[in-house]
Design a protein around this motif. Structure first.
Motif, PDB file in Angstrom:
ATOM      1  N   SER A 199       0.656  -1.095   0.047  1.00 43.33           N
ATOM      2  CA  SER A 199      -0.085  -0.003   0.017  1.00 43.33           C
ATOM      3  C   SER A 199       0.867   1.113  -0.168  1.00 43.33           C
ATOM      4  O   SER A 199       1.891   1.331   0.597  1.00 43.33           O
ATOM      5  CB  SER A 199      -1.123  -0.040   1.231  1.00 43.33           C
TER       6      SER A 199
ATOM      7  N   GLN B  61      -1.004  -1.827  -6.573  1.00 41.63           N
ATOM      8  CA  GLN B  61      -0.907  -1.950  -4.833  1.00 41.63           C
ATOM      9  C   GLN B  61      -1.406  -3.704  -4.638  1.00 41.63           C
ATOM     10  O   GLN B  61      -2.257  -3.736  -5.360  1.00 41.63           O
ATOM     11  CB  GLN B  61      -1.900  -1.182  -4.283  1.00 41.63           C
TER      12      GLN B  61
ATOM     13  N   GLY C 190      -4.097  -2.711  -1.677  1.00 40.84           N
ATOM     14  CA  GLY C 190      -4.789  -1.264  -1.575  1.00 40.84           C
ATOM     15  C   GLY C 190      -5.905  -1.406  -0.599  1.00 40.84           C
ATOM     16  O   GLY C 190      -6.613  -2.170  -0.425  1.00 40.84           O
TER      17      GLY C 190
ATOM     18  N   TRP D  23      -9.067  -1.867  -2.155  1.00 42.39           N
ATOM     19  CA  TRP D  23      -8.882  -1.262  -3.526  1.00 42.39           C
ATOM     20  C   TRP D  23      -8.352  -1.920  -4.577  1.00 42.39           C
ATOM     21  O   TRP D  23      -7.141  -2.145  -4.243  1.00 42.39           O
ATOM     22  CB  TRP D  23      -8.457  -0.027  -3.017  1.00 42.39           C
TER      23      TRP D  23
ATOM     24  N   SER E  32      -6.238  -2.517  -7.357  1.00 43.76           N
ATOM     25  CA  SER E  32      -5.322  -1.537  -7.923  1.00 43.76           C
ATOM     26  C   SER E  32      -4.328  -2.398  -9.036  1.00 43.76           C
ATOM     27  O   SER E  32      -3.195  -2.703  -8.719  1.00 43.76           O
ATOM     28  CB  SER E  32      -4.362  -1.161  -6.974  1.00 43.76           C
TER      29      SER E  32
ATOM     30  N   TRP F  68      -2.196   5.105  -8.303  1.00 41.71           N
ATOM     31  CA  TRP F  68      -2.400   4.669  -6.901  1.00 41.71           C
ATOM     32  C   TRP F  68      -1.292   5.440  -6.096  1.00 41.71           C
ATOM     33  O   TRP F  68       0.066   5.220  -6.465  1.00 41.71           O
ATOM     34  CB  TRP F  68      -1.999   3.190  -6.952  1.00 41.71           C
TER      35      TRP F  68
ATOM     36  N   GLY G 221      -6.747   7.203  -5.308  1.00 44.37           N
ATOM     37  CA  GLY G 221      -6.654   6.126  -6.071  1.00 44.37           C
ATOM     38  C   GLY G 221      -7.776   6.442  -7.382  1.00 44.37           C
ATOM     39  O   GLY G 221      -8.576   7.011  -7.319  1.00 44.37           O
TER      40      GLY G 221
END
Length: 326
Positions: A90, A114, A117, A125, A127, A134, A208
């Motif tokens: 991250s 990521q 993320g 998230w 990614s 990111w 993001g």
């Protein structure tokens, strides 16, 4: 030397550079120049070679680079200290370590991918590598901790304004900081902070942006909730330019905010919001609230008019929008 060589070609975009001129500038042999050009080609850079004229850079790979970023930055501080990675768990985690080591305000961490993320409310998230933006930006405002919600809204405004200008899309803000187009999310913001004696020590602003993702990059369950700029526009976008444009807009608004306070930010946020003056459902830690958001309070809270006419400030909640929102 690879960075210096690439800088020479970027500075002379579209022009041939002779091997002799390059070797003199870099104080290396022409054989060394040839080897470095081969190395750049292995990384995805494309050159045209001419026995008489030398080399010309034809295209660059679809990947972020420190040289490319610095060549277009229009900021004084934001992004000038840049840490670029192929993959990290991250960007927030990487930036937190840098912040604890004393990194200056404006330090930026960007990753092509990521692996873990994070979004708001503990969500993951998506990614994927090389498809989105990111990144995490370090802020060190001299403010009391209760001002941190204002900074969340400020970053949402800067990102929304810069992406609108870059893409022409009707992007709006869903409180507090999600960016939507056609009811689908294109970007999210996560702020994490530390404080000491009720003063902010630093803020990690994680951002993001789903830039060049395609339909197959999304899990099936997200396709009705998320979308990318590429899917909306039908073409790929240059991520470096988007980042530079955002950082310039954010630095400008951030400096105004530190000088003049929250009033101008509040006005801009309310103008871009898709969640005002219509009935919404807010899921808070204390329970579910239904009402009509009418604006922001000075402290950054969302002011919601309940069915009995009472105005209730909400600081943290998950918002459900009505079907009529575009």
């Amino acid at each position: 030397m690879s960075d210096e060589l690439l800088s020479m070609f970027l500075d002379k975009e579209g022009e041939f550079l002779s091997g002799e001129a390059i070797s003199k500038e870099l104080n290396v042999s022409r054989t060394a120049v040839w080897k470095k050009i081969r190395k750049l080609e292995e990384q995805g850079y494309l050159f045209e070679a001419s026995r008489k004229l030398g080399y010309k850079l034809i295209s660059v790979p679809d990947r972020l680079s420190a040289i490319g970023m610095r060549s277009v930055l229009g900021t004084d501080r934001f992004g000038r200290q840049l840490h670029l990675y192929e993959a990290v768990d991250s960007t927030q985690t990487v930036l937190r370590k840098l912040a604890e080591e004393g990194a200056p305000e404006g330090t930026l961490v960007i990753a092509e991918q990521q692996l873990q993320g994070r979004g708001r409310m503990g969500r993951t998230w998506e990614s994927p590598k090389g498809k989105g933006i990111w990144m995490s930006l370090l802020l060190r405002p001299n403010l009391a901790i209760h001002y941190s919600p204002q900074l969340t809204l400020l970053i949402a405004v800067a990102l929304c304004r810069s992406l609108r200008q870059s893409t022409g899309l009707p992007i709006g803000i869903k409180w507090p900081n999600d960016l939507l187009v056609e009811r689908k999310k294109i970007s999210g913001i996560l702020l994490e902070s530390t404080a000491e004696e009720e003063r902010l020590n630093y803020i990690l602003a994680g951002i993001g942006i789903s830039v060049n993702l395609e339909e197959e990059d999304y899990p099936a369950e997200l396709l009705d909730k998320a979308i990318s700029l590429r899917m909306l526009l039908g073409r790929k976008l240059d991520r470096t330019t988007l980042i530079a444009h955002f950082l310039k807009e954010l630095e400008h608004l951030y400096d105004i905010y530190l000088r003049e306070g929250f009033a101008s930010v509040r006005t801009l946020w309310e103008a871009l919001a898709v969640s005002l003056h219509q009935r919404v459902t807010l899921t808070t830690p204390q329970g579910v609230i239904e009402g009509v958001p009418v604006g922001l309070e000075e402290n950054g809270a969302l002011l919601v008019q309940l069915d009995d006419g009472q105005l209730k400030p909400v600081f943290s909640a998950e918002m459900g929008l009505p079907d009529s929102v575009s």
